[in-house]
Structure formats: C-alpha cells, structure tokens
Enzyme design. Structure first.
Site, PDB file in Angstrom:
ATOM      1  N   CYS A   2       3.991 -37.373 -20.634  1.00  0.00           N
ATOM      2  CA  CYS A   2       3.635 -36.739 -22.092  1.00  0.00           C
ATOM      3  C   CYS A   2       2.595 -37.751 -22.555  1.00  0.00           C
ATOM      4  O   CYS A   2       2.426 -38.800 -22.308  1.00  0.00           O
ATOM      5  CB  CYS A   2       4.927 -36.860 -22.528  1.00  0.00           C
ATOM      6  SG  CYS A   2       6.359 -35.948 -21.715  1.00  0.00           S
ATOM      7  N   ARG A  27      -2.360 -34.794 -21.918  1.00  0.00           N
ATOM      8  CA  ARG A  27      -1.199 -35.356 -21.218  1.00  0.00           C
ATOM      9  C   ARG A  27      -0.093 -34.268 -21.085  1.00  0.00           C
ATOM     10  O   ARG A  27       0.964 -34.722 -20.303  1.00  0.00           O
ATOM     11  CB  ARG A  27      -0.936 -36.772 -21.602  1.00  0.00           C
ATOM     12  CG  ARG A  27      -1.885 -37.781 -21.624  1.00  0.00           C
ATOM     13  CD  ARG A  27      -1.249 -38.845 -22.310  1.00  0.00           C
ATOM     14  NE  ARG A  27      -0.138 -39.520 -21.514  1.00  0.00           N
ATOM     15  CZ  ARG A  27      -0.575 -40.529 -20.389  1.00  0.00           C
ATOM     16  NH1 ARG A  27      -1.624 -40.610 -20.034  1.00  0.00           N
ATOM     17  NH2 ARG A  27       0.566 -40.730 -19.683  1.00  0.00           N
ATOM     18  N   TRP A  75       5.208 -32.883 -21.764  1.00  0.00           N
ATOM     19  CA  TRP A  75       4.988 -32.053 -20.454  1.00  0.00           C
ATOM     20  C   TRP A  75       6.373 -31.935 -19.872  1.00  0.00           C
ATOM     21  O   TRP A  75       6.614 -33.052 -19.606  1.00  0.00           O
ATOM     22  CB  TRP A  75       3.985 -32.451 -19.552  1.00  0.00           C
ATOM     23  CG  TRP A  75       3.761 -32.085 -18.225  1.00  0.00           C
ATOM     24  CD1 TRP A  75       2.749 -30.847 -18.099  1.00  0.00           C
ATOM     25  CD2 TRP A  75       4.327 -32.145 -17.036  1.00  0.00           C
ATOM     26  NE1 TRP A  75       2.603 -30.272 -16.989  1.00  0.00           N
ATOM     27  CE2 TRP A  75       3.676 -31.150 -16.089  1.00  0.00           C
ATOM     28  CE3 TRP A  75       5.281 -32.868 -16.441  1.00  0.00           C
ATOM     29  CZ2 TRP A  75       3.883 -30.847 -14.908  1.00  0.00           C
ATOM     30  CZ3 TRP A  75       5.540 -32.729 -15.054  1.00  0.00           C
ATOM     31  CH2 TRP A  75       4.871 -31.839 -14.428  1.00  0.00           C
ATOM     32  N   ASN A 101       8.122 -41.079 -22.534  1.00  0.00           N
ATOM     33  CA  ASN A 101       7.188 -40.444 -21.527  1.00  0.00           C
ATOM     34  C   ASN A 101       7.534 -41.135 -20.166  1.00  0.00           C
ATOM     35  O   ASN A 101       7.511 -42.512 -19.990  1.00  0.00           O
ATOM     36  CB  ASN A 101       5.548 -40.919 -21.694  1.00  0.00           C
ATOM     37  CG  ASN A 101       4.739 -40.643 -20.511  1.00  0.00           C
ATOM     38  OD1 ASN A 101       5.139 -39.502 -19.628  1.00  0.00           O
ATOM     39  ND2 ASN A 101       3.684 -41.415 -20.203  1.00  0.00           N
ATOM     40  N   GLY A 102       7.921 -40.330 -19.329  1.00  0.00           N
ATOM     41  CA  GLY A 102       8.647 -40.850 -17.825  1.00  0.00           C
ATOM     42  C   GLY A 102       9.760 -40.109 -17.647  1.00  0.00           C
ATOM     43  O   GLY A 102      10.144 -39.004 -18.013  1.00  0.00           O
ATOM     44  N   GLU A 489     -12.473 -28.358  -3.207  1.00  0.00           N
ATOM     45  CA  GLU A 489     -12.681 -28.748  -4.659  1.00  0.00           C
ATOM     46  C   GLU A 489     -13.022 -27.221  -5.483  1.00  0.00           C
ATOM     47  O   GLU A 489     -12.183 -27.298  -6.645  1.00  0.00           O
ATOM     48  CB  GLU A 489     -13.624 -29.876  -4.977  1.00  0.00           C
ATOM     49  CG  GLU A 489     -13.865 -30.264  -6.473  1.00  0.00           C
ATOM     50  CD  GLU A 489     -12.602 -30.673  -7.132  1.00  0.00           C
ATOM     51  OE1 GLU A 489     -11.391 -30.837  -6.603  1.00  0.00           O
ATOM     52  OE2 GLU A 489     -12.537 -30.988  -8.349  1.00  0.00           O
ATOM     53  N   LYS A 493     -10.448 -25.886  -8.431  1.00  0.00           N
ATOM     54  CA  LYS A 493     -10.919 -25.802  -9.880  1.00  0.00           C
ATOM     55  C   LYS A 493     -10.586 -24.257 -10.332  1.00  0.00           C
ATOM     56  O   LYS A 493     -10.093 -24.044 -11.295  1.00  0.00           O
ATOM     57  CB  LYS A 493     -12.532 -25.973  -9.983  1.00  0.00           C
ATOM     58  CG  LYS A 493     -12.891 -27.263 -10.062  1.00  0.00           C
ATOM     59  CD  LYS A 493     -12.500 -28.280 -11.034  1.00  0.00           C
ATOM     60  CE  LYS A 493     -11.301 -28.889 -10.516  1.00  0.00           C
ATOM     61  NZ  LYS A 493     -11.283 -30.219 -10.150  1.00  0.00           N
ATOM     62  N   GLU A 496      -6.813 -23.764 -10.799  1.00  0.00           N
ATOM     63  CA  GLU A 496      -5.942 -24.368 -11.840  1.00  0.00           C
ATOM     64  C   GLU A 496      -6.355 -23.909 -13.179  1.00  0.00           C
ATOM     65  O   GLU A 496      -5.525 -23.893 -14.048  1.00  0.00           O
ATOM     66  CB  GLU A 496      -6.132 -25.975 -11.747  1.00  0.00           C
ATOM     67  CG  GLU A 496      -7.577 -26.310 -11.894  1.00  0.00           C
ATOM     68  CD  GLU A 496      -7.734 -28.071 -11.596  1.00  0.00           C
ATOM     69  OE1 GLU A 496      -6.523 -28.514 -12.028  1.00  0.00           O
ATOM     70  OE2 GLU A 496      -8.661 -28.472 -11.335  1.00  0.00           O
ATOM     71  N   HIS A 512     -10.063 -17.886  12.593  1.00  0.00           N
ATOM     72  CA  HIS A 512      -8.486 -18.344  12.995  1.00  0.00           C
ATOM     73  C   HIS A 512      -7.762 -17.631  12.208  1.00  0.00           C
ATOM     74  O   HIS A 512      -6.582 -18.178  12.344  1.00  0.00           O
ATOM     75  CB  HIS A 512      -8.501 -19.861  13.432  1.00  0.00           C
ATOM     76  CG  HIS A 512      -9.465 -20.434  14.226  1.00  0.00           C
ATOM     77  ND1 HIS A 512      -9.101 -20.025  15.630  1.00  0.00           N
ATOM     78  CD2 HIS A 512     -10.452 -21.149  14.257  1.00  0.00           C
ATOM     79  CE1 HIS A 512     -10.184 -20.678  16.373  1.00  0.00           C
ATOM     80  NE2 HIS A 512     -11.096 -21.183  15.459  1.00  0.00           N
ATOM     81  N   LYS A 611      -3.031 -33.932 -17.434  1.00  0.00           N
ATOM     82  CA  LYS A 611      -3.872 -34.515 -17.017  1.00  0.00           C
ATOM     83  C   LYS A 611      -3.598 -36.037 -16.104  1.00  0.00           C
ATOM     84  O   LYS A 611      -4.075 -36.346 -15.239  1.00  0.00           O
ATOM     85  CB  LYS A 611      -4.669 -35.206 -18.303  1.00  0.00           C
ATOM     86  CG  LYS A 611      -6.196 -36.075 -17.554  1.00  0.00           C
ATOM     87  CD  LYS A 611      -7.078 -34.978 -17.331  1.00  0.00           C
ATOM     88  CE  LYS A 611      -8.165 -35.616 -16.794  1.00  0.00           C
ATOM     89  NZ  LYS A 611      -9.013 -34.604 -15.767  1.00  0.00           N
TER      90      LYS A 611
HETATM   91  C1  F6R Z   1      -7.456 -31.292 -10.528  1.00  0.00           C
HETATM   92  C2  F6R Z   1      -7.125 -32.530 -10.994  1.00  0.00           C
HETATM   93  C3  F6R Z   1      -5.812 -33.097 -10.271  1.00  0.00           C
HETATM   94  C4  F6R Z   1      -5.824 -34.643 -10.286  1.00  0.00           C
HETATM   95  C5  F6R Z   1      -4.759 -35.395  -9.451  1.00  0.00           C
HETATM   96  C6  F6R Z   1      -4.903 -36.886  -9.341  1.00  0.00           C
HETATM   97  O1  F6R Z   1      -8.648 -31.001 -11.440  1.00  0.00           O
HETATM   98  O2  F6R Z   1      -7.326 -33.006 -12.138  1.00  0.00           O
HETATM   99  O3  F6R Z   1      -5.703 -32.629  -8.969  1.00  0.00           O
HETATM  100  O4  F6R Z   1      -7.109 -34.926  -9.421  1.00  0.00           O
HETATM  101  O5  F6R Z   1      -3.547 -35.021 -10.285  1.00  0.00           O
HETATM  102  O6  F6R Z   1      -5.202 -37.525 -10.322  1.00  0.00           O
HETATM  103  P1  F6R Z   1      -5.776 -38.566 -10.742  1.00  0.00           P
HETATM  104  O7  F6R Z   1      -6.961 -38.803 -10.099  1.00  0.00           O
HETATM  105  O8  F6R Z   1      -5.649 -39.132 -12.082  1.00  0.00           O
HETATM  106  O9  F6R Z   1      -4.887 -39.717  -9.915  1.00  0.00           O
END
Ligand code: F6R
Length: 616
Positions: A2, A27, A75, A101-102, A489, A493, A496, A512, A611
């Site tokens: 959060c 967040r 969150w 937050n936690g 990747e 993208k 998500e 396979h 995030k």
């Molecule tokens: C995907 C994304 C997540 C982060 C993952 C790790 O777009 O943002 O998969 O890459 O949660 O986050 P960090 O890099 O902050 O440890």
C-alpha cells in the site's frame, strides 16, 4: 504494497496528503482514505473503495481542514477491498487512527486475545488489530502513545510501515517501520511521511530513510525527528538529500505513465551509462567492480535472484555473464529461492535485481544468501530502498522513478547494467578479446540513438497492428537465445495490462506442445532477427504459417525472408546479437500498451497488481 502518506506542520494537510496519495497510487488502488484532526470537528476519517479520485469525490463538501493528517492507498491483503476494510482504521474507543503497509502475520492470535478482553472489531483486516492492540495497551497500562506503540510492536510478527495519530494530540505523529519502506521528509517547521520520497519531493529535499525496527516520533514544534527502537533506545540517523525532480514523477504530456516511460528509454539508458561507458577511452567502468574486484572476478558462480520482469532481465544477464566472463550463472525466482536450501558459500556472488528495491521475496532471498556467506550485488532503481541497503555493493540503474505498474524502462536499465557488469568483469578477468570488448562498448553506447530511431519508426505502425489484434484471446511469443527472455517479457506485458492470455516460449520448444494451439485465430509474435539462429527461426515461422497462425515478426532492417512470410513485421536497427533485447523489447512494450488502450483497460494501474510487492 500500500502507499502511506503523513503530514504535520503549518499548511493544510489534506491537499498535501491527496497529492501524495496520487503519487503513491502505483502501490495499490483498491481503496483510499484519510484521517485528519480538524480544527472544528476533531478526528475525522474519510475512506472509500476505489481510487484516490473516488476519495476526493467522497470528501467533497466535508470538513477537511487541519494541519495534521495521515492517508493511505490500499492493495488488499486481508479482507476484501471495500470501505470498511479501507485505511485509516480507528481503535474502538475512537481515540487513535492508523495507516499501515505490510502484513501482521500473527494478527489472528492477537485478535482472539483482544476479543476475549471485550474489544470489538469492525473490519477483517490485520491492521485493525494493530490499532486496537496499541489502544488497549495505552488505556490498560495508562501509558503514552509512544510507549504503547513500542509495547505493541514487541508483540507483533510481520511487516509494517505505519503511522498513527491520537485525536487528543494534534501535535504528534508516530511512525514505525519493519520490512516495509518508510521515508520522513524534514521541512522548515513541517514534516512529511511517505512510502517513498515522491510525495515529499516538492516540499523538501531533506529525508531520513527509516531502518527496520525504527520508530519515528514527529512533534509539531520540534526542529527534528526523534528516532528510537522498540526498547526506547535512541537511534541516530543521517539526513539524506533526495535527488528527484518533479517532472520525473509527472506524465509530461503523455496520456499514460507507461507510454512516457517507454519513450523515455533512450534518455534513461544514457543516464544509466553516464560516467560508466566511455567510447573515447574504450572502456566500461562500474565503481562496484573497482571496489570489489577480488570478490567479483574470483566468483565461483553467480546466482541471480529476482521476480517478474527483473527475473527476465536476469535470464539475459546469465547469457551475458556466461558468454563474456566464463563464470557459471544460475537464475532463480526469488520466491522459490528463499524457501529452498541452496548450496552456496562465500565463493558465490548473488545478484539481486529489483526495480523497486522493496520486493519482499527478493529481499528475503538476499538475507538467506547473506546468511550463507555469499557476496551480494544489487541491481536496483529506487535509491535508498531496502535491497540496496541489504547488499554488499551494487549498481543503480538510474532510470528515474517508474510509475506505470508494468515495468518498461527498468527492464532495459537492468539489462544495460548487466551488460556493463559482464563487460567490466570479463575485461578484469581477461576472458574477452580486446576487439570484441571495443566493439561492444561502441555498440552499447550507440543503443540509445538506435532506440530513438526505432521509437520514431515503429510507434505508429504498432498502433495500427494493435488495432488488428485486439480481438485475440491468446497470444504466443517466441524467441531464441538472447531474445527468448524478450519473448517472456513481451507476453508478461500483454497479459498484465490487457488481460489477454499470453505465453512466451523458446521458439524451438513450440513443436513440443504449444504448436497444438495454433489456428487462424492465434497471433504469434516472433522475434526473428538476423543472427546465428535466423534460419532456424524461419522454419518455426513456416510451421506456424502451415497451421494458419498469424505471425507478427520483429525483424532486422536487412531482413529479406521473414518479412515475406509474416502477416505483419516491425524492423529493428542492426546491433550485436547480445544487445538486441535492448531494442526488440520496445515494440513488444508498445504493442501491449496499444492493445490495452484499445481494449479500454487501465494501463497504468491494471487490476489486482501493484508496483511494489512488499508482501509474499
Ligand atoms: C511486470 C512487473 C513485475 C515486477 C516484479 C518485480 O511488469 O512490473 O513483474 O517486475 O514484481 O518487481 P521489482 O523489480 O520491483 O523487484
């Protein structure tokens, strides 16, 4: 995961808190709330399901005066995202308000004990247990707020960044941290709190990053913040200067942060390489490799730990380090590594990659590796965050704040640092020929210019291609070698932000299993640049076409064959094979972006995500 904000001082708290929440909304954005001690009506708490904008609507016409307040964007972990479970939470007596937050892991036991004593709960959250416990201790033991917070935190197991205010004391905020980030901003006669420095930056550049177990006592009429631990021992903190400007955390004319961050990549990589890559001197210098040369060049093995996009960067790092440094590399999901029994010792170097520097699993993996004697190298973006502070050394990626929840510029920043790291170590070990090193330095330095060219040339075309494929319910992404992680990747993208199911695969694995999925409905994105595996990739594309799949190919500028086979293609400027991910990822980021926009999705704040993943 959060976001928390706090303010005490001479101005009206509400606008500062709302602006701060908007900065921290990345967040979490399930619900938002604010607690103020207002001049006329005492402690007022406003909270609602939804985003900060919903909170603003909700408070419209209500009393939001007062020069002290705390605010939260959530969150959800415990309890569904509704207004009751939104923060701030109030103790049963109505005396205290808390934001958190936690996760409080032993909340159920504590809740049972408090309920036995007659305390009544309103929400399903672990956070409410904290505020009830603090208030219970405060009244039963007749102690002040700080003492009750200290006593309560001694009973709590889990992670927290919290701030608490007392209705009868509009001159004090108490804040504490354990495993979740918290920053105090020190202004002129005013103090700020934030999960990171972004809510603080426009008011002051003086901050203190709390360490685990710190409690901050913030008094209105003091010229400093007092720090103690749960045993009331005084802690000294150095005041740091933050180096963050406002334009870095605003959209700058783009409709979404994600698009801004995609377009920022050339500048970000220049910033990342500044002072490190020098074409005139033909070298790459990383201060960490100078300071810890012995540990790094003599490593028996590297183990990369990371999550999500950062893990994909790690897969590219493995190939770079093994190719240039001739040192074996393992890449582990931090979430698995932390609960494994890894055979590591002081001859191993663990590289932790994390944009936020706060990912709970990555931090726990670092702690485990440290306990077993490994040397820890961090590759992070958020300055002063928990992972860089837990490592022996490391290199920041310096790409500026990444606000869009889908990681874009951090990925290319991480790959750039991994490239520089592998070159610096390879040079020091003598495992790379001079001419190859020089070519790599030159080509790496040229990447930002090529990214610019690519963005100019492909943006509109991808926008058009995205419109064609918005219908799709599934996507396959294929690549090989350095471009296999690019495929992973690209798929991540897309899923998500557009909620379309997508899988990334090494192209040759298609036969396979995944080939069974291919029909005329199935778009397949193939990174098919002209490198050593070009012919093989062409065979894979023919296999897809034979089954009527629709191919979107990422090809080199001098390609002459794949473009003939593909339904759509995007051209990449030529570069060395190991640097292709720094270019090939960009069209995939843009495609995910435009598909999500076309589907009307909330690109910067996709559902269920946040995030900074500071919980397990
Ligand atoms: C995907 C994304 C997540 C982060 C993952 C790790 O777009 O943002 O998969 O890459 O949660 O986050 P960090 O890099 O902050 O440890």
């Amino acid at each position: 995961m959060c976001g928390i904000v706090g303010y005490i001082g001479k101005r009206q708290a509400y606008p500062v808190l709302i602006k701060g929440l908007k900065r921290l909304e990345y967040r979490g954005y399930d619900s938002a709330g604010v607690a103020l001690i207002t001049e006329s009506s005492g402690l007022q708490v406003y909270k609602t399901k939804g985003k900060v904008a919903d909170l603003e609507k909700y408070t419209d016409g209500k009393d939001v005066t007062g020069t002290i307040g705390i605010a939260h964007t959530r969150w959800a972990t415990h309890g569904e995202p509704n207004s009751t479970n939104a923060h701030p939470h109030i103790s049963a007596s109505g005396q205290l308000a808390i934001i958190h937050n936690g996760i409080i892991e032993n909340y159920a036991v504590l809740k049972d004990q408090l309920m036995e004593k007659g305390v009544e709960f309103r929400s399903d959250t672990d956070t409410e247990v904290l505020v009830q416990l603090i208030d219970y201790i405060r009244t039963k033991k007749n102690v002040d707020l700080l003492t009750s917070v200290r006593m309560a935190l001694r009973m709590v197991i889990g992670a927290y960044a919290l701030a608490i205010i007392d209705k009868d004391n509009p001159d004090q905020i108490i804040a504490a941290r354990q495993s979740s980030p918290l920053v105090v901003g020190i202004g002129d006669g005013e103090f700020f709190l934030g999960s990171d420095a972004s809510p603080i930056v426009e008011y002051t550049d003086k901050v203190v990053y709390l360490d685990d177990q710190d409690i901050a006592v913030i008094n209105r009429n003091s010229d400093h913040v007092e720090f103690v631990n749960v045993n009331n021992e005084k802690i000294d903190h150095e005041i740091k200067k933050i180096n963050l400007n406002l334009s870095q955390i605003e959209k700058g004319g783009y409709p979404h942060f994600m698009l801004k961050e995609i377009f920022e990549q050339p500048q970000c990589l220049m910033d990342c390489m500044r002072g490190r890559v020098n074409v005139d001197l033909n070298n790459v210098v990383l201060s960490a490799v100078i300071d810890y040369r012995k540990e790094l060049i003599n490593a028996r093995r590297f183990i990369i730990v990371a999550c999500g996009t950062s893990w994909h960067a790690g897969l590219i790092g493995k190939q770079l380090i093994e190719n240039f440094c001739q040192i074996p590399v393992e890449v582990e999901y931090a979430s698995e590594f932390r609960y494994s029994n890894p055979v590591i010792d002081n001859r191993d170097v663990v590289i932790a990659i994390s944009q936020s520097g706060e990912t709970a699993d990555t931090l726990a993996a670092v702690e485990l590796a440290k306990k077993r004697g490994a040397f820890i190298f961090g590759i992070c973006n958020a300055i002063g965050s928990s992972i860089p502070r837990a490592t022996n050394t490391g290199s920041y990626i310096h790409v500026g704040p990444e606000i869009g929840v889908a990681s874009t510029k951090a990925f290319t920043g991480q790959v750039t640092v991994l490239t520089m790291l592998s070159l610096a170590i390879a040079k020091a070990r003598g495992t790379i020929e001079n001419h190859e090193y020089e070519t790599l330095v030159r080509e790496l330095n040229a990447i930002p210019e090529k990214q610019k060219q690519l963005l100019d040339e492909c943006n509109e075309k991808i926008h058009e291609i995205a419109k064609i494929f918005t219908y799709a319910r599934n996507f396959l992404y294929l690549g090989r070698g350095y471009n296999y992680p690019v495929a992973l990747e690209g798929a991540l993208k897309l899923k998500e932000i557009s909620y379309i199911h997508a899988e990334g695969y090494p192209a040759a694995e298609m036969k396979h299993g995944p080939i069974a999925l291919i029909d005329e409905e199935m778009p397949v994105v193939v990174v098919a640049t002209k490198n050593a595996l070009y012919e093989k990739l062409m065979s894979n594309i023919q296999e897809i076409k034979a089954r009527k799949g629709r191919v979107i190919a990422i090809v080199s500028k001098d390609d002459d064959k794949v473009r003939e086979l593909a339904d759509e293609y995007i051209e990449l400027p030529k570069t060395l094979e190991c640097l292709e991910p720094l270019l090939a990822t960009i069209p995939l980021q843009l495609m995910a972006y435009y598909i999500a926009v076309a589907k009307g999705k909330d690109v910067d704040q996709p559902r269920n995500l946040a995030k900074s993943v500071t919980v397990e």
